[in-house]
Design a protein around this motif. Structure first.
Motif, PDB file in Angstrom:
ATOM      1  N   ARG A   1     -87.514  10.284 -31.584  1.00 27.31           N
ATOM      2  CA  ARG A   1     -88.558  10.774 -32.485  1.00 27.31           C
ATOM      3  C   ARG A   1     -89.772   9.842 -32.447  1.00 27.31           C
ATOM      4  NH1 ARG A   1     -90.759  14.160 -34.573  1.00 27.31           N
ATOM      5  NH2 ARG A   1     -90.497  14.885 -32.447  1.00 27.31           N
ATOM      6  N   VAL A   2     -89.511   8.538 -32.440  1.00 29.17           N
ATOM      7  CA  VAL A   2     -90.599   7.572 -32.330  1.00 29.17           C
ATOM      8  C   VAL A   2     -91.325   7.746 -30.999  1.00 29.17           C
ATOM      9  CG1 VAL A   2     -91.117   5.111 -32.071  1.00 29.17           C
ATOM     10  CG2 VAL A   2     -89.558   5.886 -33.877  1.00 29.17           C
TER      11      VAL A   2
ATOM     12  N   GLN B   1     -87.779  16.777 -28.868  1.00 23.23           N
ATOM     13  CA  GLN B   1     -88.301  18.139 -29.084  1.00 23.23           C
ATOM     14  C   GLN B   1     -88.376  18.511 -30.560  1.00 23.23           C
ATOM     15  OE1 GLN B   1     -87.140  20.032 -24.733  1.00 23.23           O
ATOM     16  NE2 GLN B   1     -86.210  20.937 -26.529  1.00 23.23           N
ATOM     17  N   GLY B   2     -87.777  17.702 -31.437  1.00 19.62           N
ATOM     18  CA  GLY B   2     -87.865  17.984 -32.856  1.00 19.62           C
ATOM     19  C   GLY B   2     -87.233  19.312 -33.221  1.00 19.62           C
TER      20      GLY B   2
ATOM     21  N   PRO C   1     -96.578  19.115 -33.969  1.00 21.46           N
ATOM     22  CA  PRO C   1     -97.550  18.248 -33.283  1.00 21.46           C
ATOM     23  C   PRO C   1     -96.946  16.970 -32.711  1.00 21.46           C
ATOM     24  CG  PRO C   1     -98.449  19.043 -35.360  1.00 21.46           C
ATOM     25  CD  PRO C   1     -97.010  19.448 -35.339  1.00 21.46           C
ATOM     26  N   THR C   2     -95.795  16.537 -33.241  1.00 18.87           N
ATOM     27  CA  THR C   2     -95.168  15.317 -32.731  1.00 18.87           C
ATOM     28  C   THR C   2     -94.003  15.616 -31.794  1.00 18.87           C
ATOM     29  OG1 THR C   2     -93.630  15.127 -34.603  1.00 18.87           O
ATOM     30  CG2 THR C   2     -95.787  14.058 -34.817  1.00 18.87           C
ATOM     31  N   ALA C   3     -93.815  16.863 -31.406  1.00 21.76           N
ATOM     32  CA  ALA C   3     -92.750  17.218 -30.463  1.00 21.76           C
ATOM     33  C   ALA C   3     -93.293  17.211 -29.041  1.00 21.76           C
ATOM     34  CB  ALA C   3     -92.179  18.591 -30.802  1.00 21.76           C
TER      35      ALA C   3
ATOM     36  N   ILE D   1     -79.142   6.625 -33.705  1.00 25.52           N
ATOM     37  CA  ILE D   1     -80.229   5.684 -33.409  1.00 25.52           C
ATOM     38  C   ILE D   1     -81.007   6.160 -32.189  1.00 25.52           C
ATOM     39  CG2 ILE D   1     -78.982   4.074 -31.890  1.00 25.52           C
ATOM     40  CD1 ILE D   1     -81.399   3.068 -34.687  1.00 25.52           C
ATOM     41  N   VAL D   2     -80.346   6.849 -31.254  1.00 30.73           N
ATOM     42  CA  VAL D   2     -81.041   7.404 -30.095  1.00 30.73           C
ATOM     43  C   VAL D   2     -81.975   8.538 -30.526  1.00 30.73           C
ATOM     44  CG1 VAL D   2     -80.724   8.667 -27.934  1.00 30.73           C
ATOM     45  CG2 VAL D   2     -79.270   6.714 -28.455  1.00 30.73           C
ATOM     46  N   LYS D   3     -81.511   9.367 -31.435  1.00 32.17           N
ATOM     47  CA  LYS D   3     -82.376  10.441 -31.939  1.00 32.17           C
ATOM     48  C   LYS D   3     -83.589   9.859 -32.662  1.00 32.17           C
ATOM     49  CE  LYS D   3     -82.492  14.511 -34.940  1.00 32.17           C
ATOM     50  NZ  LYS D   3     -81.749  15.354 -35.912  1.00 32.17           N
TER      51      LYS D   3
END
Length: 745
Positions: free
Chosen positions: A146-147, A199-200, A206-208, A140-142
């Motif tokens: 990501r969000v 960091q993905g 683009p979302t990292a 859930i932390v990951k």
């Protein structure tokens, strides 16, 4: 048509591009890359004062000093924290850097997104880290990270001053809620998960965003519990307790490290060659960017007094291997430039740091496109999909500590009376590092959530109970509580930062919260007593940023729930737990002391002699609620603990199986916690340490098996030099009331 220089060619490798650009840069341009700048005022979180640094000031600094890092929003001190504004500000500053400087080097845009992009209005705000740790669920932390990364990148931010890798060792410390708890193992797992989320799979996604782990090497055990006070810690404890989460962060490829404000012993972290260069660079093999905490360099002169001037402080920090002065501005840039000009700081040292900063910018893909689409932020920030993740996190974080006579869950036909200063406050559900003064339309309070979730057969009555540290109309409160079937009293702590400030927000006549007071303030206890004296069953719901001393109130109430600032979805999540729609599964990531005089209270305490007999000593660990504790609306029974081999070779792994049965009548989630203890070793080791944990869902009457795979590192002894050695000694494993002794050969 002339060809592109290599540094502008996306087909070239990061190394080729970085080397090419570095060779083209002047000394002034290199220095600029090592300096950041903020927007706003350090003295006014409510943004009422004249701004000390404006956007136009930053634009001038980019043009004249080649400033390479900015924090124009997302910090709590900026007036540009609106979702509709942030992206435009980021693009505006990136255009200055790209189009109005000679080489067009893009900016790092750094924010404090500690529990979501929470310093931006209408963002998705997750439980504070201590609440996330109460989920005992790294996944859930990951997901939350990501969000956070998606919402950050949508506003143009590309560097996060997170995760926090501190180990909570003293609940007097005002930043306890920023940690993932008191266990090194627990913190390691959550720090790892957060980095992977931020960091993905690759930084050029683009979302990292670039994660920056903090506060290295330790800040969470300060003398007196006072924020930023020195950390007086042995080398063994530093290596055994504090450093492993940073080691794990480095192994996960974390982009940045932020030193602590504190001195470790007599060495300020910001100027320590030993900690920043010898340990971090050489021993831990960190090759990324070291960014100062905001005023960390200036405080070397102003507070630590190890530097005679800011110039000397800049010299010390640079020599220690620090790369970016996060808010140094033109003053820092000029001082560093002068130090290089005079040869005090070598050109080689300047190039080392500049290379690391440029490398990160290339890895983030900023040279190829540093801009964000104008509408992306409004489409992304606070989306329903993101809020759903926050709801899951809040639901898993709330911890049931007492449930006498099965007062919970509530009967759907009950008349319920709700009162308390935290019952109808969204700000107090969020805690610090969040925009203060959140609009009620952004989420539900606990009272609002209960009203929304209750059916037509339930009535929910509400009275604030306390305003400005005064109990309002106690006779009326008693009358309304007496008329109810159940009373929910919502007490605890308000929004605060650092050393329980700023006073412009938190000041109260009770002096609460503060580091020398862990009990609820008298006015809150008076409200609770007023309700309890009616004879109506009472559920005490504590919203807090740290463990409080509840010894003097716990016997008055039938039910006790704790939420560590559960976030924007906390009101609805708590309502679902109160009504039984969600079975609580939170477990404490930190011990609750019986008295402040018992501190420190830690599950991993070290054994010691009792010269005149153990009966003469108070217990070394006797908390009100112990680490890992939490109840469910069902019951779990531990059946067996089996190991793959009772005699283990030092280099071999070990499999551990634990069977658990749900003996209740509801489905539930149990957190299986595996502890270990060296029964003998060459150095003193804790009486127990958390080795591993997992969550399993179990239907009523069913039995499930939890499997753990341990390696030699899990069985090792940590020596004062930081080395880990597996010794041939007896070792005991514990799960709940079960234990197994093994022999390491």
């Amino acid at each position: 048509m002339p060809s592109k220089p290599p540094y502008k060619d996306p087909n070239e490798s990061t190394r080729v591009r970085t080397v090419d650009l570095l060779e083209r840069m002047t000394r002034r341009e290199k220095v600029g890359q090592l300096v950041g700048m903020h927007v706003g005022s350090f003295t006014d979180t409510r943004k009422r004062a004249t701004e000390t640094t404006a956007i136009t000031d930053v634009e001038v600094a980019i043009r004249d000093y080649y400033i390479g890092s900015v924090s124009p929003f997302g910090t709590g001190i900026s007036k540009y924290n609106q979702v509709s504004v942030a992206g435009r500000i980021a693009n505006r500053l990136q255009r200055v850097a790209m189009n109005e400087t000679r080489l067009g080097i893009p900016l790092l845009v750094a924010v404090d997104a500690i529990h979501g992009h929470a310093n931006i209005e209408r963002s998705t705000v997750f439980p504070q880290n201590l609440g996330m740790a109460a989920t005992w669920n790294p996944d859930i932390v990951k997901r939350a990270a990501r969000v956070t990364a998606a919402e950050m990148s949508a506003t143009g931010a590309n560097q996060n001053y997170s995760p926090t890798a501190d180990i909570a060792r003293d609940p007097r410390w005002g930043r306890t809620y920023e940690t993932y708890g008191e266990s090194t193992t627990l913190v390691e797992e959550f720090v790892s998960a957060e980095i992977r989320g931020l960091q993905g799979d690759d930084l050029d996604d683009p979302t990292a965003v670039a994660a920056t782990v903090k506060h290295y090497p330790a800040s969470s055990g300060p003398t007196r519990g006072e924020d930023t006070a020195p950390i007086d810690v042995s080398p063994e404890t530093l290596w055994r307790v504090y450093l492993p989460p940073f080691e794990r962060a480095v192994s996960e490829g974390v982009a940045g490290v932020m030193p602590a404000y504190n001195a470790i012993g007599n060495q300020p972290a910001h100027s320590s060659k030993y900690y920043l260069d010898e340990v971090l660079r050489k021993q831990l093999k960190f090759g990324g960017v070291v960014c100062s905490d905001w005023l960390g360099i200036r405080m070397l002169a102003d507070r630590h007094q190890v530097a005679a001037s800011l110039r000397d402080a800049v010299d010390l920090a640079t020599d220690a291997s620090l790369d970016i002065a996060s808010v140094g501005g033109p003053e820092h840039a000029q001082l560093l430039y002068d130090l290089v000009e005079k040869g005090t700081v070598s050109e080689e040292r300047l190039d080392e740091s500049t290379y690391r900063v440029l490398e990160l910018k290339f890895e983030l893909g900023l040279f190829d496109d540093p801009y964000v689409p104008p509408k992306l932020a409004s489409e992304t920030v606070g989306s329903s999909e993101h809020r759903a993740v926050a709801r899951d996190a809040a639901s898993e974080s709330v911890t049931l500590l007492q449930n006498r006579n099965d007062v919970l869950p509530l009967n759907g036909e009950d008349d319920v009376f709700v009162t308390g200063p935290n019952a109808d406050s969204i700000d107090n559900l969020l805690g610090g590092w969040t925009v203060y003064g959140v609009d009620d339309s952004q989420g539900q309070t606990i009272y609002g959530g209960l009203v929304s979730a209750s059916g037509p057969e339930m009535t929910v009555d509400y009275e604030t109970g306390i305003v400005s540290d005064v109990t309002l109309q106690p006779d009326e409160i008693a009358e309304r509580a007496a008329a109810a079937d159940t009373a929910i009293v919502v007490l605890g702590e308000p929004w605060y930062l650092h050393e329980f400030g700023p006073k412009s927000i938190t000041d109260s006549s009770s002096g609460f919260p503060t580091r020398n007071q862990l009990k609820l303030p008298d006015v809150q206890k008076e409200l609770l007593e007023t309700v309890c004296e009616t004879g109506t069953p009472v559920v005490l719901l504590v919203i807090t940023g740290r463990p409080l001393v509840l010894t003097d109130v716990v016997d008055q109430v039938s039910g006790l729930l704790v939420g560590f600032f559960p976030g924007i979805e906390g009101g609805g999540a708590i309502a679902d737990i109160l009504l039984g729609r969600t079975n609580p599964s939170g477990r404490l990531p930190i011990s609750f002391p019986r008295t402040i005089g018992d501190l420190p209270v830690r599950h991993d305490w070290l054994p010691h002699p009792s010269p005149i007999g153990s009966q003469e000593h108070l217990p070394s660990y006797n908390p009100l609620f112990e680490f890992g504790y939490g109840l469910s609306y069902t019951e779990f029974t531990y059946k067996s603990l089996e190991v793959s081999d009772r005699r283990v070779l030092a280099d071999d792994g070990l499999s551990v199986e634990v069977t658990v049965t749900n003996t209740g009548n509801r489905s539930g989630t149990e957190t299986v916690q595996l502890f270990g203890q060296h029964l003998q070793s060459s150095v003193v080791t804790p009486v127990r340490e958390l080795l591993a944990f997992t969550k399993i869902d179990i239907a009523p009457g069913e039995t499930e098996t939890a499997l753990f795979e341990l390696d030699s590192e899990d069985l090792a002894v940590v020596r004062p030099d930081g080395s880990r050695v597996v010794e041939s000694v007896p070792f005991e494993l514990y799960v709940n009331e079960l234990s197994r002794e093994i022999t390491i050969r």
